[in-house]
Write a protein that holds these residues in place. Structure first.
Motif, short mmCIF file in Angstrom:
data_model
loop_
_atom_site.label_atom_id
_atom_site.label_comp_id
_atom_site.label_asym_id
_atom_site.label_seq_id
_atom_site.Cartn_x
_atom_site.Cartn_y
_atom_site.Cartn_z
N LEU A 1 4.93 -3.96 -1.67
CA LEU A 1 5.35 -5.34 -1.40
C LEU A 1 5.42 -5.62 0.10
CD1 LEU A 1 8.05 -5.83 -4.17
CD2 LEU A 1 5.68 -6.63 -4.16
N ARG A 2 5.84 -4.65 0.89
CA ARG A 2 5.86 -4.83 2.35
C ARG A 2 4.44 -4.98 2.90
NH1 ARG A 2 9.97 -4.28 5.50
NH2 ARG A 2 8.83 -3.13 7.11
N VAL A 3 3.48 -4.27 2.31
CA VAL A 3 2.08 -4.43 2.72
C VAL A 3 1.59 -5.82 2.32
CG1 VAL A 3 -0.29 -3.64 2.29
CG2 VAL A 3 1.52 -1.96 2.73
N LEU A 4 1.92 -6.27 1.10
CA LEU A 4 1.49 -7.59 0.65
C LEU A 4 2.16 -8.72 1.44
CD1 LEU A 4 1.34 -7.09 -3.22
CD2 LEU A 4 -0.55 -7.05 -1.57
N ALA A 5 3.31 -8.44 2.03
CA ALA A 5 4.00 -9.43 2.87
C ALA A 5 3.56 -9.34 4.32
CB ALA A 5 5.51 -9.23 2.77
N ARG A 6 2.59 -8.47 4.61
CA ARG A 6 2.08 -8.24 5.96
C ARG A 6 3.14 -7.69 6.91
NH1 ARG A 6 -3.10 -10.11 7.11
NH2 ARG A 6 -3.96 -11.59 5.65
N LEU A 7 4.09 -6.94 6.36
CA LEU A 7 5.11 -6.30 7.19
C LEU A 7 4.77 -4.85 7.47
CD1 LEU A 7 8.28 -7.78 5.48
CD2 LEU A 7 7.25 -8.47 7.66
N ALA A 8 3.80 -4.31 6.75
CA ALA A 8 3.33 -2.95 6.97
C ALA A 8 1.81 -2.96 6.79
CB ALA A 8 3.97 -1.98 5.98
N ALA A 9 1.15 -2.12 7.52
CA ALA A 9 -0.31 -2.04 7.43
C ALA A 9 -0.71 -0.99 6.40
CB ALA A 9 -0.90 -1.67 8.79
N PRO A 10 -1.75 -1.29 5.62
CA PRO A 10 -2.23 -0.26 4.69
C PRO A 10 -2.93 0.86 5.45
CG PRO A 10 -3.69 -2.15 4.64
CD PRO A 10 -2.55 -2.51 5.55
N SER A 11 -3.00 2.01 4.83
CA SER A 11 -3.73 3.14 5.42
C SER A 11 -5.22 3.05 5.12
CB SER A 11 -3.18 4.47 4.88
OG SER A 11 -1.81 4.59 5.17
N ALA A 12 -5.56 2.40 4.01
CA ALA A 12 -6.96 2.24 3.61
C ALA A 12 -7.07 1.03 2.70
CB ALA A 12 -7.45 3.49 2.88
N GLY A 13 -8.30 0.55 2.56
CA GLY A 13 -8.58 -0.56 1.66
C GLY A 13 -8.73 -1.88 2.40
N THR A 14 -9.13 -2.89 1.64
CA THR A 14 -9.27 -4.23 2.20
C THR A 14 -8.18 -5.11 1.63
OG1 THR A 14 -10.80 -4.92 0.46
CG2 THR A 14 -11.77 -4.00 2.48
N LEU A 15 -7.76 -6.06 2.44
CA LEU A 15 -6.62 -6.89 2.11
C LEU A 15 -6.89 -8.32 2.55
CD1 LEU A 15 -3.55 -6.82 1.25
CD2 LEU A 15 -3.05 -6.24 3.61
N GLU A 16 -6.89 -9.26 1.61
CA GLU A 16 -7.02 -10.68 1.91
C GLU A 16 -5.78 -11.39 1.42
OE1 GLU A 16 -10.69 -12.53 0.61
OE2 GLU A 16 -11.70 -10.58 0.72
N LEU A 17 -5.02 -11.94 2.36
CA LEU A 17 -3.77 -12.62 2.08
C LEU A 17 -3.65 -13.84 2.98
CD1 LEU A 17 -1.39 -9.53 2.20
CD2 LEU A 17 -1.98 -10.81 0.16
N PRO A 18 -2.71 -14.73 2.67
CA PRO A 18 -2.44 -15.80 3.63
C PRO A 18 -1.97 -15.20 4.95
CG PRO A 18 -1.30 -16.20 1.54
CD PRO A 18 -1.85 -14.81 1.48
N PRO A 19 -2.06 -15.96 6.04
CA PRO A 19 -1.53 -15.47 7.32
C PRO A 19 -0.03 -15.20 7.20
CG PRO A 19 -2.31 -17.74 7.51
CD PRO A 19 -2.61 -17.30 6.13
N ARG A 20 0.48 -14.32 8.02
CA ARG A 20 1.88 -13.91 7.96
C ARG A 20 2.84 -15.10 7.97
NH1 ARG A 20 5.88 -12.88 6.26
NH2 ARG A 20 7.64 -11.99 7.30
N GLU A 21 2.52 -16.13 8.74
CA GLU A 21 3.43 -17.27 8.83
C GLU A 21 3.47 -18.10 7.54
OE1 GLU A 21 -0.49 -18.50 10.74
OE2 GLU A 21 0.85 -16.78 10.94
N ARG A 22 2.58 -17.85 6.59
CA ARG A 22 2.57 -18.56 5.31
C ARG A 22 3.17 -17.72 4.18
NH1 ARG A 22 3.57 -22.68 5.56
NH2 ARG A 22 3.03 -22.96 3.40
N ILE A 23 3.80 -16.59 4.55
CA ILE A 23 4.39 -15.69 3.57
C ILE A 23 5.90 -15.68 3.75
CG2 ILE A 23 4.52 -13.29 2.77
CD1 ILE A 23 1.65 -12.92 3.81
N GLY A 24 6.62 -15.73 2.64
CA GLY A 24 8.07 -15.58 2.65
C GLY A 24 8.42 -14.27 1.97
N TYR A 25 9.26 -13.46 2.59
CA TYR A 25 9.60 -12.14 2.06
C TYR A 25 11.11 -11.97 1.99
CZ TYR A 25 10.18 -7.07 1.82
OH TYR A 25 10.56 -5.81 1.45
#
Length: 178
Positions: free
Chosen positions: A54-78
């Motif tokens: 969930l922290r990776v999906l909220a852009r609060l932690a970086a993944p070690s591998a893989g591709t990730l497409e999410l809204p920009p951090r400022e459009r995420i509420g965690y």
């Protein structure tokens, strides 16, 4: 996710082969998601990597591998295990501070305090609040900037009955929740 104010996305979450490691310790690997809208519920035993995912999906932690497409951090509420508000400030001071940081109209602060049943205690220090009231204030903070993606990690933790009702209403709104 229905387009809202021109911010619509064809896929709000798209991840392929997502993995996270801390040194030699694998937290999770091979996570694939492709969600345009809806509700994603992440379950598993303690220590299975749910919070880290969930922290990776909220852009609060970086993944070690893989591709990730999410809204920009400022459009995420965690909202994690803690409401992340300042205990020495009042509820109104907390949300006013976050509103200034997000460049949100002050009227939204009052609306959220009213909606989550905190208007009457808006001028009291958060340190005097019950844990459930603090969690409701945390939900106000998360929703303040009208995020496209809401990531909630154990959101019912310590919520009182009023907070549970408000959380149910939030989950019924047309945005993606994780």
């Amino acid at each position: 996710l229905p387009p809202r104010g021109g911010r619509g996305l064809s896929h709000v979450i798209r991840v392929q082969g997502l993995a996270k490691r801390f040194g030699d310790r694998r937290v999770f690997a091979g996570v694939d998601l492709d969600l345009a809208d809806g509700l994603l519920l992440v379950t598993g035993p303690n220590g299975s990597g749910k919070t880290t995912l969930l922290r990776v999906l909220a852009r609060l932690a970086a993944p070690s591998a893989g591709t990730l497409e999410l809204p920009p951090r400022e459009r995420i509420g965690y909202l994690g295990h803690s409401p992340n508000v300042y205990r020495e400030l009042t509820a109104l001071e907390n949300l006013t501070l976050f509103a200034r940081l997000y460049r949100v109209e002050r009227e939204r602060v009052g609306m959220l305090l009213e909606r989550f049943g905190l208007w009457e205690v808006r001028n009291e220090r958060v340190s005097t609040f019950s844990r459930g009231m603090q969690q409701r204030l945390g939900l106000c903070r998360v929703l303040l900037h009208d995020p496209s993606l809401v990531v909630l990690d154990e959101p019912t933790n310590a919520l009182d009955a009023e907070g549970l009702e408000q959380l149910d209403a939030v989950l019924d709104e047309p945005r993606l929740h994780v």
